[in-house]
Write an enzyme that holds these catalytic residues in place. Structure first.
Site, PDB file in Angstrom:
ATOM      1  N   HIS A 162       0.838  -1.212   0.000  1.00 10.02           N
ATOM      2  CA  HIS A 162       0.000   0.000   0.000  1.00 10.02           C
ATOM      3  C   HIS A 162       0.872   1.260   0.000  1.00 10.02           C
ATOM      4  O   HIS A 162       0.416   2.332   0.402  1.00 10.02           O
ATOM      5  CB  HIS A 162      -0.950   0.024   1.210  1.00 10.02           C
ATOM      6  CG  HIS A 162      -1.681  -1.259   1.414  1.00 10.02           C
ATOM      7  ND1 HIS A 162      -2.849  -1.555   0.759  1.00 10.02           N
ATOM      8  CD2 HIS A 162      -1.389  -2.339   2.185  1.00 10.02           C
ATOM      9  CE1 HIS A 162      -3.263  -2.766   1.139  1.00 10.02           C
ATOM     10  NE2 HIS A 162      -2.384  -3.262   1.986  1.00 10.02           N
ATOM     11  N   SER A 292      17.700  19.348 -15.054  1.00 11.64           N
ATOM     12  CA  SER A 292      16.678  20.387 -15.167  1.00 11.64           C
ATOM     13  C   SER A 292      17.331  21.664 -15.689  1.00 11.64           C
ATOM     14  O   SER A 292      18.437  22.020 -15.268  1.00 11.64           O
ATOM     15  CB  SER A 292      16.017  20.653 -13.809  1.00 11.64           C
ATOM     16  OG  SER A 292      15.242  21.830 -13.839  1.00 11.64           O
TER      17      SER A 292
END
Length: 487
Positions: A162, A292
């Site tokens: 989960h 970036s």
């Protein structure tokens, strides 16, 4: 303005080009789906048909066969385009183009055949050849990843269910989960490739009526013709019954296999992206690579992101042949053609670049054990509480009393983590609580991460030995090839 700019630019830059061929896929895969491969295969099929017909007694000369053999790659694509514009039929355009350079053979080219004789049989040859390109690439990815799994077979790490911290596993065991999916894909590819059959020599609606007429009702010769051409094309079986085309469910079965690969790669690369966020594992990052344009410190997992992006496209493509198979009327309708020209090449081209990129990732995965250890230390105290209770009971304590003591201390430690942003100090609290003095000298052992991974290392060994190695054996001569990915 746009027209003026286009006159100055390279003509190839003034029209759309698929990034699958211009940016991503390998030269060998791009060639398999090229016009040259397609139309030379058409000519080979016409040659094989003529050879078999001659052997079986039709009036075809050695000179005609030789003329066809000498012009297999002598294709005038400009002439073919003129013929197709005039005739509005791609196969007949190439029949006439072939006939121009083979005047002696012109009367017997495409004798008794229908368009799908060259179209469908070429597609089956191309898909077979495309499988032969990507299967060794997948095997190479499995081999590279298996080396990684073996190296980190015993490196404990947090498991997640989960997406919440769960019982520990190992880095190598998690890699085996990835490997298991890829092994399934390789087995599916092997089965899909080997189950491909040749459409063969079947005529306009699959009844072989035209060939029965050519051989004056001799059924044995028609069956032998089918078999001879099949063998010349390198197949072991033909589809015994076809309409005008082979069943379009064949295309679906092929793309279903490739879509399954897409799902596997997407899952693997998603896991890597999540682990990169945690700084536990990173994909390769080149010395001069820029993550970036605005944030120079970034190390973005761009290879894994590319794989996820392309994998989504690949997973969607299997819907095309599924719907095409459903809407074919009777022996055939032509609404399959344009769709297949897109989805079949794109599926293999996409699978090709996925595997080249995945291999590059697997060859350069970087693991940060210290970061992994820190994450384990943040969660392990809670996971170790059951072991601590067991040790206390063995030392004579009451299980329920011990459970309550642990519960209170755990909630206090949890509040430090969640409300104060501090580190998990449960073990320090246990060490400073006299009640737990019987096990104070055992805490280091009870908190050893390697005691929490169960049989993960042994599972890695068994899986690699019994599942992976036998599967890779047929590809052993190709395992030394390095990644051809252009960065």
């Amino acid at each position: 303005m746009a027209a003026a700019e286009s006159m100055m630019a390279d003509p190839e830059l003034c029209k759309y080009r698929s990034p699958l061929t211009s940016r991503y896929a390998s030269e060998e895969m791009a060639y398999v789906f090229s016009d040259m491969k397609k139309f030379t295969t058409w000519r080979k099929l016409w040659l094989w048909l003529a050879k078999a017909q001659k052997t079986l007694g039709l009036d075809i000369t050695d000179e005609q066969i030789q003329e066809m053999e000498s012009n297999l790659t002598n294709i005038d694509f400009d002439q073919a385009a003129i013929e197709e514009k005039r005739r509005r039929h791609d196969v007949m355009a190439h029949v006439h183009t072939f006939a121009i350079c083979c005047p002696e053979a012109a009367p017997i080219i495409h004798l008794g055949a229908t368009s799908c004789y060259v179209g469908d049989n070429t597609d089956l040859i191309v898909m077979r050849d495309a499988f032969d390109i990507i299967m060794p690439k997948l095997a190479r990815c499995i081999q590279r990843l298996s080396l990684f799994a073996e190296q980190y077979r015993s490196q404990p790490c947090l498991g997640f269910t989960h997406y919440q911290p769960a019982q520990l596993t190992t880095v190598g065991k998690r890699a085996c989960l990835w490997l298991q999916d890829l092994c399934m894909d390789l087995r599916n590819m092997d089965r899909g490739r080997n189950e491909l059959r040749f459409r063969g020599v079947k005529g306009t609606t699959g009844t072989q009526a035209s060939f029965l007429e050519l051989f004056e009702g001799n059924h044995d010769k028609v069956e032998l013709l089918d078999r001879m051409v099949m063998e010349l094309a390198g197949f072991k079986k033909t589809y015994l019954v076809t309409g005008q085309t082979y069943s379009r469910k064949v295309d679906y079965e092929v793309l279903q296999v490739l879509s399954g690969l897409g799902a596997s790669v997407h899952k693997i690369c998603t896991d890597i992206r999540l682990l990169a966020n945690m700084k536990e594992i990173e994909e390769p990052f080149e010395k001069d690579q820029i993550g970036s344009s605005a944030m120079p410190y970034k190390r973005n997992p761009m290879r894994s992101e590319r794989c996820c992006s392309l994998a989504r496209h690949l997973m969607c493509l299997c819907m095309d042949p599924l719907q095409t198979a459903a809407v074919q009327w009777f022996e055939r309708t032509l609404d399959d053609s344009a769709n297949r020209r897109i989805c079949l090449p794109e599926a293999f081209l996409t699978a090709d670049i996925l595997l080249s990129t995945l291999q590059n990732i697997c060859e350069g995965l970087v693991v940060y054990p210290k970061v992994i250890e820190r994450h384990i230390k943040q969660e392990l105290p809670f996971m170790a509480t059951e072991n601590i209770i067991m040790a206390m009971v063995k030392a004579g304590a009451n299980r329920q009393e011990c459970h309550e003591q642990i519960r209170v201390l755990s909630h206090q430690a949890g509040a430090v983590v969640k409300q104060e942003g501090g580190d998990n100090d449960l073990i320090q609290r246990i060490r400073s609580t006299p009640y737990f003095s019987p096990v104070h000298n055992q805490l280091d052992h009870l908190l050893d991460p390697k005691t929490f991974v169960g049989r993960a290392p042994e599972q890695v060994d068994k899986f690699l030995e019994e599942e992976v190695k036998p599967l890779l054996k047929p590809f052993s001569h190709q395992m030394s090839e390095i990644s051809s990915l252009e960065l």
